[in-house]
Design a protein around this motif. Structure first.
Motif, short mmCIF file in Angstrom:
data_model
loop_
_atom_site.label_atom_id
_atom_site.label_comp_id
_atom_site.label_asym_id
_atom_site.label_seq_id
_atom_site.Cartn_x
_atom_site.Cartn_y
_atom_site.Cartn_z
N VAL A 97 25.44 15.54 -56.11
CA VAL A 97 24.09 14.97 -56.16
C VAL A 97 24.11 13.60 -55.47
N VAL A 98 23.22 13.47 -54.50
CA VAL A 98 23.09 12.23 -53.73
C VAL A 98 21.71 11.67 -54.07
N ALA A 99 21.63 10.38 -54.35
CA ALA A 99 20.31 9.84 -54.69
C ALA A 99 20.04 8.55 -53.94
N LYS A 100 18.77 8.37 -53.63
CA LYS A 100 18.34 7.14 -52.95
C LYS A 100 18.02 6.09 -54.00
N ALA A 101 18.46 4.84 -53.77
CA ALA A 101 18.13 3.75 -54.69
C ALA A 101 17.31 2.72 -53.93
N VAL A 102 16.35 2.12 -54.62
CA VAL A 102 15.51 1.11 -53.95
C VAL A 102 15.89 -0.31 -54.37
N SER A 103 16.78 -0.44 -55.37
CA SER A 103 17.21 -1.78 -55.79
C SER A 103 18.61 -1.66 -56.38
N ASP A 104 19.25 -2.80 -56.58
CA ASP A 104 20.59 -2.80 -57.17
C ASP A 104 20.56 -2.19 -58.57
N LEU A 105 19.53 -2.56 -59.33
CA LEU A 105 19.44 -2.06 -60.70
C LEU A 105 19.29 -0.53 -60.70
N HIS A 106 18.42 -0.04 -59.84
CA HIS A 106 18.23 1.41 -59.70
C HIS A 106 19.58 2.07 -59.37
N GLY A 107 20.30 1.46 -58.43
CA GLY A 107 21.61 2.00 -58.02
C GLY A 107 22.61 1.98 -59.16
N ARG A 108 22.59 0.90 -59.96
CA ARG A 108 23.56 0.81 -61.08
C ARG A 108 23.28 1.89 -62.11
N VAL A 109 21.99 2.15 -62.36
CA VAL A 109 21.66 3.20 -63.34
C VAL A 109 22.12 4.56 -62.80
N LEU A 110 21.87 4.80 -61.52
CA LEU A 110 22.28 6.09 -60.92
C LEU A 110 23.80 6.26 -61.01
N GLN A 111 24.50 5.15 -60.82
CA GLN A 111 25.97 5.20 -60.92
C GLN A 111 26.40 5.58 -62.34
N ARG A 112 25.75 4.95 -63.31
CA ARG A 112 26.07 5.22 -64.73
C ARG A 112 25.89 6.69 -65.09
N ILE A 113 24.87 7.33 -64.49
CA ILE A 113 24.62 8.72 -64.88
C ILE A 113 25.42 9.70 -64.01
N GLY A 114 26.33 9.15 -63.22
CA GLY A 114 27.31 9.99 -62.55
C GLY A 114 26.88 10.60 -61.24
N VAL A 115 25.93 9.97 -60.54
CA VAL A 115 25.53 10.50 -59.24
C VAL A 115 26.72 10.37 -58.28
N ASP A 116 26.88 11.36 -57.40
CA ASP A 116 28.07 11.38 -56.55
C ASP A 116 27.99 10.38 -55.40
N ARG A 117 26.79 10.15 -54.91
CA ARG A 117 26.65 9.18 -53.82
C ARG A 117 25.30 8.51 -53.91
N ILE A 118 25.29 7.20 -53.75
CA ILE A 118 24.02 6.46 -53.80
C ILE A 118 23.75 5.89 -52.41
N ILE A 119 22.53 6.07 -51.94
CA ILE A 119 22.15 5.57 -50.61
C ILE A 119 21.06 4.52 -50.80
N TYR A 120 21.21 3.42 -50.08
CA TYR A 120 20.18 2.37 -50.05
C TYR A 120 19.65 2.32 -48.61
N PRO A 121 18.74 3.23 -48.23
CA PRO A 121 18.40 3.34 -46.80
C PRO A 121 17.90 2.05 -46.17
N GLU A 122 16.98 1.36 -46.82
CA GLU A 122 16.41 0.16 -46.18
C GLU A 122 17.45 -0.94 -46.10
N ARG A 123 18.15 -1.16 -47.22
CA ARG A 123 19.16 -2.23 -47.25
C ARG A 123 20.27 -1.95 -46.22
N ASP A 124 20.79 -0.72 -46.23
CA ASP A 124 21.90 -0.38 -45.34
C ASP A 124 21.49 -0.45 -43.87
#
Ligand code: ATP
Length: 220
Positions: A97-124
């Protein structure tokens, strides 16, 4: 592991562009969005599309989401929906499961729930563009870790006709040219006598400092 079937949750700009590209590459894609218009736009492009709320477990179960190799959660604004859809895909047993994050907090939550890869399209993309703006010959780069990078550098005119032995980035700076992409084809693991021309792209691996020093030495 090679994936064949993808489910994309959210067919906004990000999700639909992933879907289009996967189809071009020959993969099967199911697109899910609660917005009828978005689904209608993509219904002729993707293998299957459905109008549905991806936070409802029954919906994901009924479309057989668990049979997909990879799920992409491309919901941005509605963070709660993004998190719920991600949890459901994980629980249903989607392999990756790959998920897009729009903020650091969003990304941290996605990480906690075990998402396999987090993408920050605008930031990256912003970071990538900034690097390219200050180093015009830097075509692309991959950050292997905080310290190590692989960079693609256009060969500048000052290196025209020079061999790797002449340029010697490993001896001078510690970074190595691991491939040369020439118009005729790519040379993987080039040897000392291989010659560079301005149409070539060098693929360089090393620490950020080593690559920066090499770039400075060739006027980039
Ligand atoms: P983009 O930048 O990719 O256009 P965005 O980051 O602005 O998108 P949103 O517009 O919030 O993100 O969401 C992307 C898509 O996800 C939208 O088309 C929206 O309708 C869809 N979406 C949001 N929540 C859900 C949900 N619970 N179920 C299904 N689709 C959803």
């Amino acid at each position: 592991m090679k994936f064949n079937q993808f489910v994309i949750i959210g067919l906004g700009r990000f999700g639909s562009s992933i879907g289009r590209e996967l189809i071009q590459l020959g993969y099967e894609v199911l697109g899910v969005d609660r917005d009828e218009e978005k689904v209608h736009e993509m219904s002729h492009v993707l293998t299957h599309t459905i109008i549905a709320d991806a936070t409802e477990e029954e919906v994901l179960r009924s479309v057989g989401a668990r049979n997909f190799d990879c799920g992409v959660v491309a919901i941005g604004d509605d963070i709660q929906a993004s998190i719920l859809a991600t949890i459901l895909l994980k629980e249903l047993g989607v392999k990756k499961v790959v998920a897009k994050a729009v903020s650091d907090l969003h990304g941290r939550v996605l990480q906690r729930i075990g998402v396999d890869r987090i993408i920050y399209p605008e930031r990256d993309m912003g970071v990538r563009l900034a690097h390219q703006l200050v180093s015009p010959n830097l075509l692309d780069y991959i950050e292997l870790s905080k310290q190590y990078t692989i960079a693609e550098l256009q060969v500048p005119s000052c290196l025209e006709g020079k061999s790797l032995d002449d340029v010697n980035p490993r001896g001078r700076f510690g970074c190595s040219i691991v491939a040369i992409n020439k118009p005729k084809g790519i040379i993987i693991a080039p040897v000392a006598k291989d010659v560079l021309t301005t149409n070539d792209v060098m693929v360089v691996i090393g620490t950020n400092d080593q690559i920066e020093q090499f770039q400075q030495s060739i006027g980039q």
